[in-house]
Structure formats: structure tokens, C-alpha cells
Enzyme design. Structure first.
Site, PDB file in Angstrom:
ATOM      1  N   SER A 277       0.821  -1.212   0.000  1.00 37.98           N
ATOM      2  CA  SER A 277       0.000   0.000   0.000  1.00 37.98           C
ATOM      3  C   SER A 277       0.858   1.265   0.000  1.00 37.98           C
ATOM      4  O   SER A 277       0.590   2.213  -0.752  1.00 37.98           O
ATOM      5  CB  SER A 277      -0.964   0.008   1.188  1.00 37.98           C
ATOM      6  OG  SER A 277      -0.280  -0.109   2.419  1.00 37.98           O
ATOM      7  N   HIS A 307      -1.797  -8.756   1.978  1.00 37.32           N
ATOM      8  CA  HIS A 307      -1.466  -7.493   2.649  1.00 37.32           C
ATOM      9  C   HIS A 307      -2.522  -7.203   3.718  1.00 37.32           C
ATOM     10  O   HIS A 307      -2.614  -7.922   4.703  1.00 37.32           O
ATOM     11  CB  HIS A 307      -1.356  -6.376   1.606  1.00 37.32           C
ATOM     12  CG  HIS A 307      -0.770  -5.092   2.114  1.00 37.32           C
ATOM     13  ND1 HIS A 307       0.000  -5.004   3.260  1.00 37.32           N
ATOM     14  CD2 HIS A 307      -0.832  -3.827   1.623  1.00 37.32           C
ATOM     15  CE1 HIS A 307       0.384  -3.757   3.446  1.00 37.32           C
ATOM     16  NE2 HIS A 307      -0.119  -3.009   2.473  1.00 37.32           N
ATOM     17  N   HIS A 353       6.585 -12.481   8.466  1.00 38.22           N
ATOM     18  CA  HIS A 353       6.602 -11.115   7.932  1.00 38.22           C
ATOM     19  C   HIS A 353       7.721 -11.014   6.905  1.00 38.22           C
ATOM     20  O   HIS A 353       8.760 -11.675   7.032  1.00 38.22           O
ATOM     21  CB  HIS A 353       6.823 -10.092   9.055  1.00 38.22           C
ATOM     22  CG  HIS A 353       6.579  -8.680   8.631  1.00 38.22           C
ATOM     23  ND1 HIS A 353       7.565  -7.905   8.060  1.00 38.22           N
ATOM     24  CD2 HIS A 353       5.461  -7.909   8.667  1.00 38.22           C
ATOM     25  CE1 HIS A 353       7.058  -6.707   7.783  1.00 38.22           C
ATOM     26  NE2 HIS A 353       5.794  -6.682   8.130  1.00 38.22           N
ATOM     27  N   ARG A 362       4.072  -4.462  17.176  1.00 36.58           N
ATOM     28  CA  ARG A 362       2.662  -4.093  17.097  1.00 36.58           C
ATOM     29  C   ARG A 362       1.791  -5.204  17.672  1.00 36.58           C
ATOM     30  O   ARG A 362       0.727  -4.939  18.237  1.00 36.58           O
ATOM     31  CB  ARG A 362       2.274  -3.794  15.648  1.00 36.58           C
ATOM     32  CG  ARG A 362       3.048  -2.627  15.026  1.00 36.58           C
ATOM     33  CD  ARG A 362       2.748  -2.492  13.546  1.00 36.58           C
ATOM     34  NE  ARG A 362       3.145  -3.683  12.816  1.00 36.58           N
ATOM     35  CZ  ARG A 362       2.887  -3.889  11.522  1.00 36.58           C
ATOM     36  NH1 ARG A 362       2.221  -2.975  10.818  1.00 36.58           N
ATOM     37  NH2 ARG A 362       3.296  -4.996  10.918  1.00 36.58           N
ATOM     38  N   ASP A 408      -1.309  -8.682  12.560  1.00 36.78           N
ATOM     39  CA  ASP A 408      -2.632  -9.217  12.251  1.00 36.78           C
ATOM     40  C   ASP A 408      -3.050 -10.348  13.169  1.00 36.78           C
ATOM     41  O   ASP A 408      -4.242 -10.659  13.255  1.00 36.78           O
ATOM     42  CB  ASP A 408      -2.664  -9.713  10.801  1.00 36.78           C
ATOM     43  CG  ASP A 408      -2.401  -8.597   9.807  1.00 36.78           C
ATOM     44  OD1 ASP A 408      -3.003  -7.526   9.957  1.00 36.78           O
ATOM     45  OD2 ASP A 408      -1.582  -8.801   8.887  1.00 36.78           O
TER      46      ASP A 408
END
Length: 471
Positions: A277, A307, A353, A362, A408
Site C-alpha cells: 500500500s 497485505h 513477515h 505491534r 494481524d
């Protein structure tokens, strides 16, 4: 509104930052703010000439310095590890994770203004940090909140464009359509058509970026309420900060959910420039497409399963575990289910990742939020078991460079706990957040006069001949 942490903590932090300037170039101009200093755009006007000179010096003195070797693996492997892009707002380290203008996530949690004492940082504060490289004061953050509220009006034609789509269209399709409809009011397009000089391109870009960031929560909430809540829309509340108001318009007013939304938006804002993105927005923007066009393109990349759609897939997979094995699944049963998933040719979503080689920070800060606010949640407990079970399995598999959980792996469970259980919508949340990082960098792309992106491509025939010649 927000309070600001103690001056003694800030003083110590400033001292530590000063010691890091040799290894983190962007930190050298990171400063703490006082409430008497300028507004955001005025600060940018002062900072831009300095950074323009800095870039010119880098180019003139080091333009021929090699940054690495390009291998055939890189060319056919998605350009992994290939340095080829300038991205000022954040830097991703494989071992320690993301740094926003030199600050790690725990550091941002300590120094950025928060809405409640000891709470999560306000996204407005991070927006200021990404644009200026400076930590804002409480007053500056509050002023930025007010400015975003003043810019959040969405024209009726945007809602009409979304309403032209079937209600069952994917939330990202409806969201991207709304962003394209917003483009009608682009200030950059108007300025370009009037012949604005290149040195001034950053100013209408800034206006577009700020308007876009301000309006996205309204559009995103409209999409959510249209699809999942029978079109019963909730107006904006100007007494709330950016993250809290977004949560409110979605229909969630639990104070803990407001805190979660502040955290979620903050940590998803930016992840350097190489992800799909961010890179898409930079590429499209390099053609002098305005921020609306650039960000709409970015959203279409974000919607891909590899993504931004991954956060949707994680919750659906976790729920499939519960449906087949129950909430009280043992670690041995969970291990068997993981192997079953892998042996079927699928991946375990939320792990691994493209850059990171350790647990995503995160993920870690979301886990800390869960331990604080929902330690007994069954799905959170399942996520905790997965943290223990999955990495050893992926390591045993031997094909994964990073077996650790990413961002995620956790976000869906937190959102689900507070009632936002519609997994198909999660990528829209990601998109709202990512606008802050992408938008900030687009301003600097224009301020620094970065050129049209045009890498060289080759054919397999060329590769075979070149490699044969090299051998």
C-alpha cells in the site's frame, strides 16, 4: 482531552535521543515541543528548506555510493531486501520492528499525548510526529484534533457514489469508491491546473492530505453502518479525538474500545515504504497524481489477501479452530490443527513477515492491551496459546524465515471482544489508519521534489543471458 507526561521523563528521553543521532539520522531533528510554538503547517514551512538542503547534500556528496548488490533472487522474488526507495516517516528494522521518526512503539506510548492518564497515544500526535519529526505538546495535539474536525465535511455525492454499489459489495470496494468520489475536491489538481510552481506543490498536497485524513473516518463509518447496521448512521462528535470519534461513528462507545481504537489507528499508520500500500501510493504519487488518487490506489493494494486482508483471515481462522475443537482446546490439539492447516497447503494467518525476524512489536503492544483489559477473553487465551504453539511448528517446517506473530495475529480478537465482529470490515480500519503515514510521506515527496519512479525491468531471456555471461 489529553494530558502530557512528566517533564522529567521527557528530559531523560531527550537526552537518550541525543545519543542516538549518529545511528538514526531522522532523530537528529526530533525535538520536544512547547505549547507556544507554531501550528503544523507553519512548522512544515520552516522545516522543508532545511530538509531540501539535506537531500541535496546527500545527493551531491554521496550520489555514487553503492547501497548493496542486486541478485537474481531479488529480481524474481518481489524485490525483497532491495533498497530502492526514500521514505522519511518510518524505518523498519528486522530485529526491533518499526520506528516512527526514530521512535519505537513503546517510546511513542511514553511521550505522545494521550486522552486518559496512562492511556494509549492519540493518532493526532503521531500525525504531527510523522510530518514534522517532533513530538507535539498536549495543546498542539488538541489543536490538530480541532483542525481535523473542521475539515471532516463529506459532500453528498460521495455517499451517493457508495450507495450506487450493492450493499453486499466488499467494504474495501465501497471504501475505495468513496475515496475516489472525494477526489473531485482535490486542491492539488486545482493548483496544478492553475500552473502552481513545483516548489509549491507540497502546499496543496498538504491540504488534500489533511482533508483526506479528516474525512476518511466519516466515509469508513458510513460504509460500516450501511452494510452491517441497516444504514442507521451516527453523526460525528466534535468533543472526541480522532480515534474515539471514529469508534463512536461506528457505534462503539465503551471507553476501553475508544482506547483500543486510538491504539489501533496509531500502530497501523506506517510501516516504511516497501509494503504494497505504501509503495503503491508513492509510485502513483510520483506521477503527480493527487493524494486522493494515490491513496485510492493504495487501498486497492491493501485489499489483497497477502497485505491488509490478512487481519480478516486471522479471525476467521481462529473461529474455525473454535468451531472444530472448542474454546478449551489443549496445546497438543492446537498443534495438530496447525499441522492440519499447513499440510492442506494453507498458511497459518498472522505469523511471519516479509522483513521482521522477531515478534512484531505491534503484536506485543496489542497483547499488553489485552492483558490489561480482557485477560479472560476466550479468543485472547487461544491467541496466547498460538503464540506458544505456532512458532516451533513453523521452525520445524523449515521453510519460514520468521515464525513469529505479526500485527494481524491479534487485532481481530481485540475488535471482536468489544463487538466489532465483522471480519470483512477490518481492512477498512487498516486503511483509515494507513492514510496517516502515507499522507505524511506524500507531503514530503512533493516538498523534496522526488522524481517519477521508473525502475528497470528485464525478461527471463535477459536474465539467462546475463547470468551465463557473468558465470
Amino acid at each position: 482531552m489529553a494530558f502530557f507526561r512528566g517533564l522529567s521523563t521527557i528530559s531523560k528521553f531527550r537526552s537518550r535521543l541525543a545519543e542516538q543521532t549518529t545511528s538514526l539520522g531522522s532523530v537528529r531533528w526530533l525535538q520536544m515541543q512547547s505549547s507556544s510554538e507554531q501550528d503544523l503547517k507553519s512548522q512544515l514551512k520552516e522545516l522543508i528548506p532545511e530538509q531540501q538542503d539535506r537531500l541535496k547534500k546527500i545527493k551531491s556528496e554521496h550520489g555514487k555510493v553503492q547501497l548493496g548488490n542486486i541478485t537474481t533472487d531479488m529480481v524474481i522474488g518481489g524485490m525483497r531486501g532491495m533498497i530502492g526507495l526514500l521514505w522519511e516517516t518510518s524505518l523498519l528494522d528486522p530485529e526491533e520492528g518499526i520506528r516512527f521518526r526514530g521512535l519505537s512503539i513503546p517510546e511513542c506510548q511514553k511521550v505522545l499525548p494521550a486522552a486518559v492518564e496512562g492511556g494509549e497515544p492519540l493518532p493526532e500526535g503521531l500525525l504531527w510526529l510523522l510530518l514534522t519529526g517532533k513530538v507535539p505538546s498536549k495543546e498542539q495535539t488538541s489543536g490538530l484534533t480541532s483542525e481535523l474536525h473542521s475539515r471532516c465535511r463529506v459532500p453528498d455525492h460521495v455517499f451517493n457514489a457508495i450507495d450506487a454499489l450493492p450493499v453486499g459489495a466488499h467494504p474495501m470496494t465501497q471504501f475505495a469508491t468513496g475515496v475516489m468520489a472525494l477526489q473531485v475536491e482535490s486542491e492539488f489538481q486545482k493548483a496544478y491546473e492553475k500552473g502552481t510552481p513545483k516548489s509549491k506543490y507540497w502546499e496543496p498536497t498538504y491540504e488534500d492530505v489533511m482533508n483526506l485524513i479528516a474525512r476518511l473516518p466519516v466515509v469508513a463509518a458510513y460504509v460500516y453502518r450501511r452494510i452491517f447496521k441497516d444504514g442507521k448512521f451516527i453523526p460525528s462528535d466534535k468533543s472526541l479525538d480522532y480515534g474515539a470519534n471514529f469508534s463512536h461513528m461506528l457505534g462503539f462507545d465503551d471507553p476501553k474500545m475508544l482506547e483500543l481504537m486510538r491504539l489501533y489507528v496509531t500502530i497501523h499508520t506506517d510501516h516504511e515504504g516497501g509494503n504494497v500500500s505504501a509503495h503503491t501510493a508513492h509510485l502513483v504519487g510520483s506521477a503527480l497524481s493527487d493524494p486522493y488518487l494515490s491513496f485510492a490506489a493504495a487501498l486497492n493494494g491493501l485489499a489483497g489477501p497477502l497485505h491488509g486482508l490478512a487481519n480478516q483471515e486471522v479471525l476467521l481462522w481462529i473461529k474455525s479452530v473454535v468451531e472444530e475443537c472448542g474454546e478449551n482446546i489443549s496445546k497438543d490439539q492446537l498443534k495438530d490443527y496447525v499441522w492440519k492447516t499447513l499440510n492442506s497447503g494453507k498458511v497459518v494467518p498472522g505469523f511471519g513477515h516479509g522483513v521482521l525476524r522477531k515478534t512484531d512489536p505491534r503484536y506485543t503492544c496489542q497483547r499488553e492491551f489485552a492483558l490489561k483489559h480482557l485477560p479472560e477473553d476466550p479468543l485472547f487465551q487461544l491467541v496466547s496459546k498460538l503464540y506458544e504453539v505456532v512458532p516451533p511448528v513453523l521452525t520445524e517446517l523449515g521453510k519460514v524465515k520468521n515464525p513469529w506473530p505479526n500485527v494481524d495475529a491479534h487485532s481481530g480478537v481485540l475488535l471482536n471482544h468489544f463487538g466489532l465482529s465483522e471480519a470483512r470490515y477490518y481492512t477498512v480500519l487498516f486503511g483509515v489508519s494507513r492514510s496517516i503515514g502515507i499522507g505524511s510521506q506524500l507531503v514530503w515527496d512533493r516538498a523534496l521534489g522526488l522524481p517519477l519512479e521508473r525502475p528497470k525491468s528485464v525478461t527471463m531471456d535477459w536474465l539467462e543471458k546475463h547470468c551465463a555471461k557473468s558465470a
